[in-house]
Design a protein around this motif. Structure first.
Motif, PDB file in Angstrom:
ATOM      1  N   THR A  13       0.805  -1.208   0.000  1.00 38.07           N
ATOM      2  CA  THR A  13       0.000   0.000   0.000  1.00 38.07           C
ATOM      3  C   THR A  13       0.848   1.272   0.000  1.00 38.07           C
ATOM      4  O   THR A  13       0.571   2.207  -0.758  1.00 38.07           O
ATOM      5  N   ASN A  14       1.873   1.321   0.838  1.00 41.10           N
ATOM      6  CA  ASN A  14       2.714   2.514   0.923  1.00 41.10           C
ATOM      7  C   ASN A  14       4.008   2.395   0.136  1.00 41.10           C
ATOM      8  O   ASN A  14       4.752   3.369   0.017  1.00 41.10           O
ATOM      9  N   ALA A  15       4.299   1.218  -0.389  1.00 37.03           N
ATOM     10  CA  ALA A  15       5.533   1.018  -1.147  1.00 37.03           C
ATOM     11  C   ALA A  15       5.461   1.776  -2.459  1.00 37.03           C
ATOM     12  O   ALA A  15       4.399   1.925  -3.053  1.00 37.03           O
ATOM     13  N   ARG A  16       6.595   2.266  -2.892  1.00 38.47           N
ATOM     14  CA  ARG A  16       6.652   3.081  -4.109  1.00 38.47           C
ATOM     15  C   ARG A  16       7.800   2.621  -4.989  1.00 38.47           C
ATOM     16  O   ARG A  16       8.777   2.048  -4.517  1.00 38.47           O
ATOM     17  N   ILE A 133       9.404  -8.353  -3.629  1.00 39.06           N
ATOM     18  CA  ILE A 133       8.690  -8.344  -2.348  1.00 39.06           C
ATOM     19  C   ILE A 133       9.650  -8.665  -1.203  1.00 39.06           C
ATOM     20  O   ILE A 133       9.616  -8.025  -0.150  1.00 39.06           O
ATOM     21  N   ALA A 134      10.544  -9.632  -1.417  1.00 37.29           N
ATOM     22  CA  ALA A 134      11.534  -9.961  -0.390  1.00 37.29           C
ATOM     23  C   ALA A 134      12.459  -8.775  -0.141  1.00 37.29           C
ATOM     24  O   ALA A 134      12.802  -8.469   1.010  1.00 37.29           O
ATOM     25  N   ALA A 135      12.863  -8.088  -1.204  1.00 40.20           N
ATOM     26  CA  ALA A 135      13.727  -6.916  -1.048  1.00 40.20           C
ATOM     27  C   ALA A 135      13.031  -5.839  -0.225  1.00 40.20           C
ATOM     28  O   ALA A 135      13.624  -5.248   0.693  1.00 40.20           O
ATOM     29  N   ARG A 136      11.766  -5.581  -0.521  1.00 42.62           N
ATOM     30  CA  ARG A 136      11.008  -4.598   0.262  1.00 42.62           C
ATOM     31  C   ARG A 136      10.886  -5.041   1.721  1.00 42.62           C
ATOM     32  O   ARG A 136      10.991  -4.228   2.635  1.00 42.62           O
ATOM     33  N   ALA A 137      10.648  -6.325   1.925  1.00 46.69           N
ATOM     34  CA  ALA A 137      10.494  -6.833   3.295  1.00 46.69           C
ATOM     35  C   ALA A 137      11.763  -6.627   4.110  1.00 46.69           C
ATOM     36  O   ALA A 137      11.695  -6.464   5.333  1.00 46.69           O
ATOM     37  N   GLY A 139      13.802  -4.073   3.701  1.00 54.86           N
ATOM     38  CA  GLY A 139      14.130  -2.654   3.814  1.00 54.86           C
ATOM     39  C   GLY A 139      14.705  -2.002   2.582  1.00 54.86           C
ATOM     40  O   GLY A 139      15.068  -0.825   2.622  1.00 54.86           O
ATOM     41  N   LEU A 140      14.795  -2.718   1.483  1.00 53.37           N
ATOM     42  CA  LEU A 140      15.299  -2.123   0.251  1.00 53.37           C
ATOM     43  C   LEU A 140      14.147  -1.524  -0.557  1.00 53.37           C
ATOM     44  O   LEU A 140      12.997  -1.936  -0.424  1.00 53.37           O
ATOM     45  N   LEU A 171      18.080  -1.326  -7.173  1.00 54.60           N
ATOM     46  CA  LEU A 171      17.893  -1.621  -5.748  1.00 54.60           C
ATOM     47  C   LEU A 171      18.726  -0.672  -4.909  1.00 54.60           C
ATOM     48  O   LEU A 171      19.854  -0.333  -5.274  1.00 54.60           O
ATOM     49  N   GLY A 172      18.186  -0.315  -3.772  1.00 57.30           N
ATOM     50  CA  GLY A 172      18.919   0.512  -2.828  1.00 57.30           C
ATOM     51  C   GLY A 172      17.956   1.150  -1.856  1.00 57.30           C
ATOM     52  O   GLY A 172      16.941   0.555  -1.482  1.00 57.30           O
ATOM     53  N   TYR A 173      18.295   2.380  -1.461  1.00 56.23           N
ATOM     54  CA  TYR A 173      17.500   3.118  -0.494  1.00 56.23           C
ATOM     55  C   TYR A 173      17.026   4.399  -1.174  1.00 56.23           C
ATOM     56  O   TYR A 173      17.820   5.203  -1.643  1.00 56.23           O
ATOM     57  N   MET A 174      15.719   4.544  -1.248  1.00 54.21           N
ATOM     58  CA  MET A 174      15.086   5.568  -2.063  1.00 54.21           C
ATOM     59  C   MET A 174      15.438   6.990  -1.643  1.00 54.21           C
ATOM     60  O   MET A 174      15.490   7.305  -0.459  1.00 54.21           O
TER      61      MET A 174
END
Length: 195
Positions: A13-16, A133-137, A139-140, A171-174
């Protein structure tokens, strides 16, 4: 078991989509952890055709940049890691190990090029969705891209033809200052049929 609303918000929902990144490295240990989680997602007959090439140095990225659409060059140069997501066209060589309950699985795919290609495309894309999805989980932030010349990437990175590029993920930190406004999503009624 249902995961928490916070977890759903974090993953969806909040992921971009990341369009820029801050200067913070992504350690190899984290990439390995993402893969170890993502590989557990189901694929048909456990085929697991997704392959990943992690570009982590300016030299590696320089090989990719000529194949990118102009709008993808800066963010790719800036991203700590760019992943070439590929499909292994010979994934079925691993079938005796990954799907031992069907002894003829390797031959089934080896003898049917259309079946093998379709399976690699569908399940390779599915596997890489698990990866994001795993990357987002963990913290990436991810920025998936299809704006590149596939033939150039294949020639540069996969000259033997076995792996075939599917798409790219930065991949990284936005860098939140480079976010676009969220675009609308289709409604349930627009996107589904209930029969």
């Amino acid at each position: 078991m249902t995961i928490s609303k916070d977890a759903i918000d974090h993953l969806f929902t909040n992921a971009r989509t990341a369009n820029g990144f801050i200067d913070k490295p992504v350690p190899l240990s984290l990439l390995k952890e993402v893969y170890e989680i993502a590989k557990m997602g189901p694929t048909s007959m456990n085929t697991q055709p997704t392959r990943y090439v992690f570009l982590t140095t300016p030299e590696a990225k320089a090989r990719l940049l000529p194949a990118l659409s102009p709008g993808n060059v800066d963010k790719t140069s800036q991203a700590p890691v760019t992943v070439i997501v590929a499909n292994d066209t010979q994934f079925f060589e691993h079938m005796p190990v990954v799907f031992p309950n069907k002894p003829d699985a390797k031959e089934m795919f080896a003898g049917n090029a259309g079946l093998a290609a379709g399976t690699a495309t569908r399940n390779g894309t599915l596997g890489s969705a698990y990866f994001m999805i795993a990357a987002r989980a963990l913290g990436l932030d991810c920025g998936a891209m299809s704006g590149f010349d596939v033939a150039k990437v294949n020639a540069e990175f996969f000259p033997d033809g076995r792996w075939q590029a599917n798409y790219l993920i930065n991949l990284g930190y936005m860098d939140t200052s480079k976010l676009f406004n969220r675009n609308p999503r289709l409604t349930f009624e627009q996107a589904t049929q209930v029969l």
